[in-house]
Write an enzyme that holds these catalytic residues in place. Structure first.
Site, mmCIF file in Angstrom:
data_model
loop_
_atom_site.group_PDB
_atom_site.id
_atom_site.type_symbol
_atom_site.label_atom_id
_atom_site.label_comp_id
_atom_site.label_asym_id
_atom_site.label_seq_id
_atom_site.Cartn_x
_atom_site.Cartn_y
_atom_site.Cartn_z
ATOM 1 C CE LYS A 52 -10.671 -4.004 -20.101
ATOM 2 N NZ LYS A 52 -11.675 -4.956 -19.653
ATOM 3 C CE1 TYR A 278 11.908 3.943 4.673
ATOM 4 C CE2 TYR A 278 11.092 3.477 2.134
ATOM 5 C CZ TYR A 278 11.258 4.443 3.480
ATOM 6 O OH TYR A 278 11.134 5.732 3.083
#
Ligand code: PLP
Length: 385
Positions: A52, A278
């Site tokens: 998966k 930032y």
């Protein structure tokens, strides 16, 4: 033709070949092969490779083929779309899809020989109706919730689900080939939850037998239970994380398969007190050299990290300042030792050459390895070796 049209019309190489280097996720399939052989050896029953989420980020088809060549005989996924991707790639081994929506296209599943987990009467009706229309009986695995309050039939619904499945079987609409359950605390040895889960599964099997169902492929264990408790093995083990080298039990030495690299874009000397990134969350504490890597949280580098490092020029270098969407800055130190644009940083790998591991990144960001390996962004180039 204008100059711009001319430019667009010209055949150009693929961008990945066009630039000297880009972030690359490389997948070591020999590691997947070795891990698969280990699991095939220790399971009492058969081995299902759970592929998966694109094979836990390692490439579903590549992992499936490798696992099938090394002892796995089943494949497991969580949706019909994932199952069909395997079929379209030419994989013919038995495939089971669980976590199916109630309006699943069961006729398509049946046409492509995809086994379906069934967790409710409504799901059973969808599958049975499709079988009535197509004239092909559907192979189903009845899914019992064995203690997670998640996917799977609630214990109170189980007897009715078994009875209705038997009826559908007698009508030739379905064949109940298996019963499945799942354990929520299998990595904790001796946790009472495991004993309760095993008991719930055994009781569920007994109800199925009393309903005259004869499931032959019954499965409860995933990676952790397969490693720690043979009593959970039954006929099949569903192993995902373990095949790609993640051991939630920390009891074995499995081989990690991923290496993530990124080329240095630029290198810059800066004075002490230089704010980085930032929010200026980091100020350099001395004059130093900063290297920029073109990889960020959009590529699966966790934005919230503490203590993260990469390997560059043979040394561990700290990630400094905030992780941006597309880039991170690493501090190479006062003497840059010849770090140059184009040099390749190893973000993580198996750890053989001193590079950080996925397990370390999981620790730095407060998560588990599974989340790191399944989160690598689509724009990172992939290669398999
Ligand atoms: C993902 C999953 C697995 C595989 O689990 P691992 O711990 O990665 O081996 C097995 N069964 C179910 C129901 C799953 O969702």
């Amino acid at each position: 033709m204008s100059a711009a049209q001319q430019l667009l019309a010209e055949p150009r190489p693929h961008p990945v070949q066009d630039v000297p280097s880009v972030p690359v996720l490389s997948v070591d399939l020999t590691a997947v092969a070795a891990n698969t052989r280990l699991f095939a050896e220790i399971t009492d029953g058969a081995l299902m490779a759970v592929v998966k989420a694109d094979g836990f980020g390692h490439g579903a088809v590549a992992v499936a083929r490798t696992a099938l060549a090394n002892g796995a005989t089943w494949l497991g996924v969580t949706s019909l779309a994932e199952a069909l991707a395997l079929r379209y790639a030419g994989v013919t081994a038995p495939v089971l899809s669980w976590l199916n929506p109630v309006d699943l296209d069961a006729a398509t599943a049946s046409r492509h020989d995809v086994d379906l987990a069934v967790s409710s009467l409504a799901h059973l009706d969808t599958v049975a109706l499709a079988a009535a229309v197509t004239g092909r009986s559907a192979r189903v695995h009845l899914h019992l919730d064995t203690g997670m309050a998640r996917d799977g039939a609630a214990p109170a619904q189980w007897a009715r689900l078994c009875a209705r499945a038997r009826l559908a079987e007698r009508c030739g609409l379905v064949r109940v080939v298996g019963v499945m359950g799942h354990l929520g605390c299998a990595d904790r040895v001796g946790d009472a939850c495991n004993e309760r889960g095993r008991a719930a599964f055994d009781a569920g099997l007994e109800v199925a037998r009393r309903s005259l169902l004869r499931p032959r492929t019954n499965h409860l264990a995933a990676t952790a239970a397969t490693l720690l408790d043979r009593r959970t093995h039954h006929d099949l083990s569903r192993v995902g994380a373990g095949l790609v080298g993640i051991d939630p039990t920390r009891t074995t030495v499995l081989r990690p398969a991923l290496t993530l690299t990124a080329p240095v874009v630029s290198v810059r000397g800066v004075p002490s007190g230089t704010p980085v990134g930032y929010g200026h969350t980091h100020l350099t504490s001395r004059s130093t050299t900063l290297a920029l890597l073109p990889i960020g949280y959009a590529d699966g580098i966790p934005r919230t990290v503490s203590g993260a490092e990469v390997l560059l020029a043979g040394r561990r270098c700290p990630v400094v300042g905030r992780v941006s969407m597309d880039q991170v800055v690493v501090d190479v130190g006062p003497s840059p030792r010849g770090v140059r644009p184009g040099d390749v940083a190893v973000v993580f790998g198996p750890g053989d050459h001193g590079e950080p591991t996925v397990r370390e990144w999981a620790g730095w960001s407060g998560t588990i390895e599974n989340e790191i390996v399944t989160g690598i962004g689509a724009r990172v180039a992939r290669c398999w070796r």
